[in-house]
Motif scaffolding. Sequence first.
Motif, PDB file in Angstrom:
ATOM      1  N   LEU A 122      25.919  41.958 -48.466  1.00 59.06           N
ATOM      2  CA  LEU A 122      26.261  42.184 -47.065  1.00 59.06           C
ATOM      3  C   LEU A 122      27.600  42.906 -46.941  1.00 59.06           C
ATOM      4  O   LEU A 122      27.766  43.789 -46.095  1.00 59.06           O
ATOM      5  CB  LEU A 122      26.328  40.839 -46.328  1.00 59.06           C
ATOM      6  CG  LEU A 122      25.000  40.129 -46.108  1.00 59.06           C
ATOM      7  CD1 LEU A 122      25.213  38.751 -45.506  1.00 59.06           C
ATOM      8  CD2 LEU A 122      24.095  40.955 -45.201  1.00 59.06           C
ATOM      9  N   LYS A 123      28.540  42.538 -47.804  1.00 62.97           N
ATOM     10  CA  LYS A 123      29.865  43.176 -47.748  1.00 62.97           C
ATOM     11  C   LYS A 123      29.748  44.645 -48.142  1.00 62.97           C
ATOM     12  O   LYS A 123      30.400  45.514 -47.565  1.00 62.97           O
ATOM     13  CB  LYS A 123      30.821  42.433 -48.663  1.00 62.97           C
ATOM     14  CG  LYS A 123      32.254  42.887 -48.578  1.00 62.97           C
ATOM     15  CD  LYS A 123      32.830  42.614 -47.206  1.00 62.97           C
ATOM     16  CE  LYS A 123      34.304  42.991 -47.155  1.00 62.97           C
ATOM     17  NZ  LYS A 123      34.856  42.782 -45.789  1.00 62.97           N
TER      18      LYS A 123
ATOM     19  N   LYS B 160      27.145  27.375 -52.511  1.00 67.97           N
ATOM     20  CA  LYS B 160      26.702  28.194 -53.631  1.00 67.97           C
ATOM     21  C   LYS B 160      27.056  29.650 -53.348  1.00 67.97           C
ATOM     22  O   LYS B 160      26.826  30.146 -52.250  1.00 67.97           O
ATOM     23  CB  LYS B 160      25.193  28.056 -53.844  1.00 67.97           C
ATOM     24  CG  LYS B 160      24.781  26.700 -54.385  1.00 67.97           C
ATOM     25  CD  LYS B 160      23.298  26.688 -54.702  1.00 67.97           C
ATOM     26  CE  LYS B 160      22.893  25.353 -55.318  1.00 67.97           C
ATOM     27  NZ  LYS B 160      21.442  25.329 -55.658  1.00 67.97           N
ATOM     28  N   LEU B 161      27.637  30.282 -54.354  1.00 62.72           N
ATOM     29  CA  LEU B 161      27.991  31.687 -54.215  1.00 62.72           C
ATOM     30  C   LEU B 161      26.856  32.523 -54.801  1.00 62.72           C
ATOM     31  O   LEU B 161      26.702  32.628 -56.012  1.00 62.72           O
ATOM     32  CB  LEU B 161      29.306  31.982 -54.947  1.00 62.72           C
ATOM     33  CG  LEU B 161      29.832  33.408 -54.809  1.00 62.72           C
ATOM     34  CD1 LEU B 161      30.072  33.760 -53.345  1.00 62.72           C
ATOM     35  CD2 LEU B 161      31.116  33.575 -55.616  1.00 62.72           C
ATOM     36  N   THR B 162      26.059  33.094 -53.929  1.00 63.36           N
ATOM     37  CA  THR B 162      24.920  33.913 -54.353  1.00 63.36           C
ATOM     38  C   THR B 162      25.270  35.394 -54.229  1.00 63.36           C
ATOM     39  O   THR B 162      26.387  35.761 -53.849  1.00 63.36           O
ATOM     40  CB  THR B 162      23.690  33.605 -53.487  1.00 63.36           C
ATOM     41  OG1 THR B 162      23.952  34.033 -52.145  1.00 63.36           O
ATOM     42  CG2 THR B 162      23.363  32.107 -53.510  1.00 63.36           C
ATOM     43  N   MET B 163      24.286  36.257 -54.505  1.00 61.22           N
ATOM     44  CA  MET B 163      24.501  37.704 -54.384  1.00 61.22           C
ATOM     45  C   MET B 163      24.525  38.172 -52.940  1.00 61.22           C
ATOM     46  O   MET B 163      25.031  39.248 -52.636  1.00 61.22           O
ATOM     47  CB  MET B 163      23.391  38.455 -55.132  1.00 61.22           C
ATOM     48  CG  MET B 163      23.501  38.383 -56.643  1.00 61.22           C
ATOM     49  SD  MET B 163      24.971  39.170 -57.269  1.00 61.22           S
ATOM     50  CE  MET B 163      24.740  40.838 -56.696  1.00 61.22           C
ATOM     51  N   LEU B 164      24.006  37.360 -52.029  1.00 65.09           N
ATOM     52  CA  LEU B 164      23.855  37.782 -50.641  1.00 65.09           C
ATOM     53  C   LEU B 164      25.175  38.216 -49.989  1.00 65.09           C
ATOM     54  O   LEU B 164      25.229  39.298 -49.384  1.00 65.09           O
ATOM     55  CB  LEU B 164      23.191  36.678 -49.832  1.00 65.09           C
ATOM     56  CG  LEU B 164      22.933  37.007 -48.361  1.00 65.09           C
ATOM     57  CD1 LEU B 164      22.009  38.206 -48.234  1.00 65.09           C
ATOM     58  CD2 LEU B 164      22.328  35.799 -47.646  1.00 65.09           C
TER      59      LEU B 164
END
Length: 197
Positions: A196-197, A188-192
């Motif tokens: 972090l980037k 899953k591609l979340t906002m996290l």
Amino acid sequence: TVSEGSVIGSYLPSGGQSAAQEVPANAEPESSKSKAVASSQANAPVPMSVQAAEPVKAPSASSGRSVHAGPAVRKLAREMGVDLSEVKGTGPGLRVLKDDVKAFVKQALSSSQRGQSAVQRSVKLPDFSQFGDIETVAMDKIQRVTAENMQLSWSTIPHVTQFDQADITELEAFRKSKRNEADARKTKLTMLPFLLK
């Protein structure tokens, strides 16, 4: 700026002499409002001067030493169980400030890492039984460890909160466009990762 002993106001007590006896006959009110007030107070008692009050210094119950502190500081000290007579004031005229109370508690808590008796001697909990029936329950191990670490954190780590605002409309659209690619990788591609980037 008001000097000590300067008149800062007056009040009319019940009973006493007539105000007309105090006001000179040739004195004229400064405005029509003053005239109305003067005529309505012709039979009023004599205004009495109120001098600038001394700083509030209530004696401590434990030591009898007068403490120079405001009501908000006293309330904070009561809530934190601190005896104000033990707190060194850093304000004008050695006035005890909120920061002084907080610093005192932090010092007491940090000294508890070396000896628990320091906290027990300096920070006293209020008598909660005055508010009703109480029940004392022993903390379990997790609660004790949590309390010890929170105390250590509060007394040794500077607490700073940073707030930033950002418009993530385009970022959210990009994240949703990559959802199928992420599903193909079984993730899953979340906002996290973006944060972090």
